[in-house]
Design a protein around this motif. Sequence first.
Motif, PDB file in Angstrom:
ATOM      1  N   TRP A 120       7.043   7.078  -3.378  1.00 33.01           N
ATOM      2  CA  TRP A 120       6.893   7.486  -4.652  1.00 33.01           C
ATOM      3  C   TRP A 120       5.617   8.585  -4.875  1.00 33.01           C
ATOM      4  N   PRO A 121       5.839   9.846  -5.568  1.00 29.42           N
ATOM      5  CA  PRO A 121       6.770  10.052  -6.481  1.00 29.42           C
ATOM      6  C   PRO A 121       8.060  10.736  -5.745  1.00 29.42           C
ATOM      7  N   SER A 123      10.359   9.740  -4.024  1.00 29.40           N
ATOM      8  CA  SER A 123      11.628   8.973  -4.114  1.00 29.40           C
ATOM      9  C   SER A 123      12.159   9.142  -5.418  1.00 29.40           C
ATOM     10  N   ARG A 124      11.635   9.669  -6.500  1.00 31.55           N
ATOM     11  CA  ARG A 124      12.274   9.712  -7.783  1.00 31.55           C
ATOM     12  C   ARG A 124      13.549  10.529  -7.485  1.00 31.55           C
ATOM     13  N   ARG A 234      14.753   4.354  -5.714  1.00 32.54           N
ATOM     14  CA  ARG A 234      13.717   5.286  -6.149  1.00 32.54           C
ATOM     15  C   ARG A 234      12.639   4.948  -6.615  1.00 32.54           C
ATOM     16  N   GLY A 235      12.459   3.800  -7.037  1.00 27.17           N
ATOM     17  CA  GLY A 235      11.105   3.349  -7.427  1.00 27.17           C
ATOM     18  C   GLY A 235      11.288   3.456  -9.133  1.00 27.17           C
ATOM     19  N   ASP A 433      -0.227   5.039  -1.771  1.00 28.14           N
ATOM     20  CA  ASP A 433       1.592   5.100  -1.764  1.00 28.14           C
ATOM     21  C   ASP A 433       2.080   4.022  -1.072  1.00 28.14           C
ATOM     22  N   ARG A 436       5.204   0.429  -4.540  1.00 25.00           N
ATOM     23  CA  ARG A 436       5.768   1.104  -5.898  1.00 25.00           C
ATOM     24  C   ARG A 436       6.397   0.016  -6.891  1.00 25.00           C
TER      25      ARG A 436
END
Length: 594
Positions: A120-121, A123-124, A234-235, A433, A436
Amino acid sequence: MARGRADGKPRKRLVATVLVLVIVGALFYLNSRESGSSSIEHGSKSLKFGHESTIPKTIPVCDDRHSELIPCLDRNFLYQTRLKLDLTLMEHYERHCPMPERRYNCLIPPPPGYKIPIKWPKSRDQIWRANIPHTHLATEKSDQRWMVVKGEKIVFPGGGTHFHYGADKYIASIANMLNFPDNNINNGGRLRNVFDVGCGVASFGGYLLSSDVIAMSLAPNDVHENQIQFALERGIPAYLGVLGTLRLPYPSRSFELAHCSRCRIDWLQRGGILLLELDRILRPGGYFAYSSPEAYAQDEEDRRIWTEMNALVGGMCWKIAAKRNQTVIWVKPLTNDCYFKREPDTQPPLCSPDDDPDAVWKVKMKACITRYSDQMHRIKGSGLAPWPARLTTPSPRLADFNYSTAMFKTDMEYWQKEVANYWNMLGNKIKPDTIRNVMDMKANLGSFAAALKDKDVWVMNVVPDNGPNTLKIIYDRGLLGTVHNWCEAFSTYPRTYDLLHAWTIFSDVIDRECSPEDLLIEMDRILRPKGFIIVHDKRSVVLSVKKFLPALHWVAVNISNVDQDSDQGKDDDYAVLIIQKKIWLTSESIRVSE
């Protein structure tokens, strides 16, 4: 001719014999494979937790076909047991857990080529295709920009059925419709908790996060393959569930906004019971944003549904706050006044005064309006501070448990110290990181999650079904969570959490005479490879868990308050064990790893 016929009969008999042998052999193979896997996957042996002689050296690995197993939402189990379920009421998407003798006593393998998830971020917007090898939605929803396959990755452009130009623009348009300052959906911190039903791959919830708004994205384990698994990979906070016959596992008055974008739910069925369930979980003055053809289409059927929905929500005292293009937004009343001013026998009815609107675990939905408490009615709202102040401000509903402000503050201070201690114990194993998706398996007031506020994580706060129903305090703090019984499997896909916080959960499971070994296997199922578990429990329980680490392919990162070289110390003393799950190989599972 006679010789020819005589020669042909043995040949035919030989062919027939070979065919029979092939069929019998195939049946024997399938049966032996099924029974063989069954002997690995199911077991009747009950291990004695903590007894050295019964600690397994290894735990078998499940068949690769179970790499996405969700034990209580397993369609194969439903087919095999032939449960009589009403498909029109979505009962087949609700929880149906296997009996103890049918539980899986094996470790769930990852799919071939599994990789450590993208952090993340980033993975969004992108994940490894190998981790969720399903591209059905990329094809079916190609015109709606849900997801796109690009080489080894699946990319999420932020589209949806009713927001082709992106979730961010759609969210801003909702804020604009409601006249929120600067078109910011958080409305100065007054809108924090959102419920997104029929969420797809949860891009709506993913894009809300940048506005300091957090959504519980909900979808069933249905034909839209693995949409909740995509969300969690995606978290993005998400949960497997359905509006069927049972109440959603959330307390009353939890969300400021409910959202449905072409969620294909029949809101008119059974006296509007599903819309009344949304009403139960919405706060005073809460909104329901509805983007669907009924809100704008002009054909006869859509107009009929629109007319009947307006009549239903009118009886519920909802008003139209805004209506534009494809979207209508209704708003709930702030007090009970409208309910008591309705004409006699107006539908839907009010719930009985003795109905507990916060009782949700395996409780049937009710086709009635949940009235506000006297306190909410009196103050004309929920009485919550804007976010982020509400995270550390005592909830007005603390009084429901006779908890004082001092107790609330003491709880916060305790967990701030404990979280600092956990991170010290993790040492160089954890970076900003590294994690998440976090789960607090026994969340109490949510102070563990509150102590993580400055870390870029979200927490699924789980409140046990048999304890104080403090989940409403957690939602009042602007956090998310659910009710659960840890004698059963959790409603999520395998490999969906980076960190599990197990505070006294093993002791609770033992007290309920359930299997701590089953719980260990379940925790392994939902934990990502290289993820962490924090076991905080009685010293004797922690030592028992520690003995199972080799069989589970777990390693101890750190341990405190335990004399590992002797039996000194009291069993009632509490200890902490930090565990990491290895990334392990099978012949058909992980081929690529870090």
